[in-house]
Design an enzyme around this catalytic site. Structure first.
Site, short mmCIF file in Angstrom:
data_model
loop_
_atom_site.label_atom_id
_atom_site.label_comp_id
_atom_site.label_asym_id
_atom_site.label_seq_id
_atom_site.Cartn_x
_atom_site.Cartn_y
_atom_site.Cartn_z
N SER A 155 -5.34 -10.63 -15.61
CA SER A 155 -4.28 -9.92 -14.88
C SER A 155 -3.24 -10.91 -14.38
CB SER A 155 -4.92 -9.21 -13.68
OG SER A 155 -3.92 -8.74 -12.81
N LYS A 206 -10.89 -12.32 -11.65
CA LYS A 206 -10.19 -12.54 -12.93
C LYS A 206 -9.98 -14.04 -13.14
CE LYS A 206 -9.64 -8.22 -14.21
NZ LYS A 206 -10.46 -7.69 -15.33
N TYR A 226 -10.58 -9.11 -6.11
CA TYR A 226 -10.36 -8.63 -7.48
C TYR A 226 -9.66 -9.70 -8.32
CZ TYR A 226 -7.61 -6.62 -11.23
OH TYR A 226 -7.00 -6.42 -12.44
C1 WQD Z 1 3.96 -1.60 -7.94
C2 WQD Z 1 5.14 -1.57 -6.99
C3 WQD Z 1 4.49 -1.58 -4.68
C4 WQD Z 1 2.61 2.38 -4.75
C5 WQD Z 1 -1.63 -3.95 -8.81
C6 WQD Z 1 -2.61 -5.08 -8.92
C7 WQD Z 1 -2.65 -5.60 -10.31
C8 WQD Z 1 -2.94 -4.50 -11.29
C9 WQD Z 1 -1.95 -3.40 -11.14
C10 WQD Z 1 -5.10 -3.77 -11.88
C11 WQD Z 1 4.97 -2.52 -5.80
C12 WQD Z 1 5.19 -0.31 -5.03
C13 WQD Z 1 3.26 1.22 -5.09
C14 WQD Z 1 3.24 3.30 -3.86
C15 WQD Z 1 5.14 1.81 -3.75
N1 WQD Z 1 -4.23 -4.00 -11.06
N2 WQD Z 1 4.50 0.93 -4.60
N3 WQD Z 1 4.50 2.98 -3.41
O1 WQD Z 1 0.66 -4.03 -6.78
O2 WQD Z 1 2.11 -4.69 -8.76
O3 WQD Z 1 -0.32 -4.45 -9.06
O4 WQD Z 1 -1.94 -2.98 -9.79
O5 WQD Z 1 -5.96 -3.42 -12.37
O6 WQD Z 1 -3.63 -6.56 -10.40
O7 WQD Z 1 -2.23 -6.10 -8.01
O8 WQD Z 1 1.03 -2.42 -8.75
O9 WQD Z 1 1.55 -0.04 -9.02
O10 WQD Z 1 0.34 -0.79 -6.92
O11 WQD Z 1 2.75 -1.38 -7.22
O12 WQD Z 1 6.26 1.57 -3.30
O13 WQD Z 1 2.71 4.34 -3.51
O14 WQD Z 1 5.24 -0.26 -6.43
O15 WQD Z 1 4.84 -2.02 -3.40
O16 WQD Z 1 6.25 -3.01 -5.50
P1 WQD Z 1 0.93 -3.95 -8.22
P2 WQD Z 1 1.34 -1.07 -7.98
#
Ligand code: WQD
Length: 339
Positions: free
Chosen positions: A125, A155, A151
């Site tokens: 990741s 990885k 997590y």
């Molecule tokens: C993306 C953007 C949030 C939800 C995580 C893990 C990574 C992988 C994928 C795996 C950010 C914003 C999110 C919401 C929002 N995991 N957001 N409102 O954090 O980049 O990655 O998930 O298995 O390892 O770290 O992904 O989709 O949670 O967030 O504003 O309700 O959307 O702040 O900028 P992230 P995400």
């Protein structure tokens, strides 16, 4: 090749299973089904037109795994996607995350060694980079900066284990794929992401708002140092991601290597919401909320190494990812449980 696909009934696994079969490989799935449903395997079989032998077991059960591999010998390679993947949950239950993610991998490596399997592709990741100190992120970018969640640490530790294992065995071919943010769904609308409970990630959450099962989405911070103040991420269509596994598997060389799988195109939270509104034809209510602890302002890939060494590049845009996710969501409002 005959390929053992761990986590093959999950979101990325199901798409990878289809991509492998379409590329002419045979697939065996091993999955404890904890984060998915056996219905996913039935749909893989429907889309590929053949039976996919499946072991539904905890992959730390070494004898069950070895027996399954022997039953289907010769197995030529492993694509290892099985694992727990929720960042927040990993902070609440760190020991379970280390136990499952590391235990599964070690058991798998032992079975590979005893059964003479020498090729492994692993789902890592972009989280391993922690807080980026340069963008875009290349495979040489430092890993582990402020990496606070178990997590991501699992990885990173698994990457180290694979690197050490390859250094000790000149015949081992091990590849880690650092995924950026997987989104989208199979264009058939039969396979997609099926998170249990309230989704943590942005696109599944937005999609639940569009379908009407959640009232609105919180935008976690609009005061980042980014063009519109919201977080930037590199959203990669899951079928492009699946194709990256096939390329890595077919071209794995002796030793250990690592590739970023991303588009290289940063997209903001507000841009993603707007793209989903266009794809779904629905308005998505949102409100600005405080930053989510642990989030970085921006994370996106330099994917050129995979382009140069594997001949792999992404072909699908965020618009297509939203269209395919919405197609899956609207055809399966309750996910696989509605089947
Ligand atoms: C993306 C953007 C949030 C939800 C995580 C893990 C990574 C992988 C994928 C795996 C950010 C914003 C999110 C919401 C929002 N995991 N957001 N409102 O954090 O980049 O990655 O998930 O298995 O390892 O770290 O992904 O989709 O949670 O967030 O504003 O309700 O959307 O702040 O900028 P992230 P995400």
């Amino acid at each position: 090749m005959r390929v053992l696909l761990t986590g093959g009934a999950g979101y990325i696994g199901a798409h990878t299973a289809i991509a492998l079969v379409e590329a002419g490989h045979e697939v065996l799935i091993a999955d404890d089904m904890s984060g998915t449903s056996p219905e996913a395997v039935r749909r893989i079989e429907r889309l590929t037109g053949g039976a996919v032998p499946t072991l539904a077991a905890d992959l730390r059960d070494e004898s069950a795994l070895r027996e399954f591999v022997r039953e289907h010998a010769p197995v030529h390679a492993v694509v290892h996607l099985a694992g727990l993947k929720a960042v927040g949950e990993s902070m609440a239950e760190p020991v379970r995350y280390y136990d499952v993610n590391l235990g599964t991998t070690i058991t798998l490596l032992k079975v590979m060694a005893s059964e003479g399997i020498r090729t492994l592709v692993f789902s890592s990741s972009a989280t391993v980079y922690g807080t980026p100190d340069e963008l875009p992120l290349t495979e040489q970018s430092p890993t582990g900066i402020d990496l606070a969640n178990p997590y991501g640490k699992t990885k990173r530790i698994i990457e180290e284990i694979l690197s050490d294992a390859a250094a000790a065995d000149p015949e081992l071919r091990a590849v880690s794929l650092r995924y950026f943010n997987p989104v989208g769904a199979h264009p058939s609308g039969l396979i997609g992401e099926d998170p249990h409970g309230i989704p943590n990630n942005l696109m599944p959450f937005v999609s639940r708002v569009a379908i009407g099962s959640l009232p609105s989405v919180s935008v976690f911070g609009d005061d980042y140092d980014t063009p519109d103040g919201t977080g930037l991420r590199d959203y990669i269509h899951v079928t492009d991601l699946a194709a990256g596994h096939v390329a890595a598997l077919e071209q794995a060389e002796p030793g250990y290597d690592v590739f970023n799988l991303g588009t290289g195109e940063p997209v903001s939270v507000l841009e993603l919401i707007a793209a989903f509104e266009r794809a779904s034809g629905r308005e998505i209510p949102r409100q600005i909320a405080p930053r989510r602890p642990g989030d970085v302002a921006a994370s996106y890939a330099d994917p050129s190494k995979a382009g140069e060494k594997l001949g792999w590049r992404t072909t699908l845009t965020i618009e297509e990812a939203c269209r395919d996710y919405w197609n899956w969501q609207s055809n399966n409002p309750k996910g696989y449980a509605g089947a």
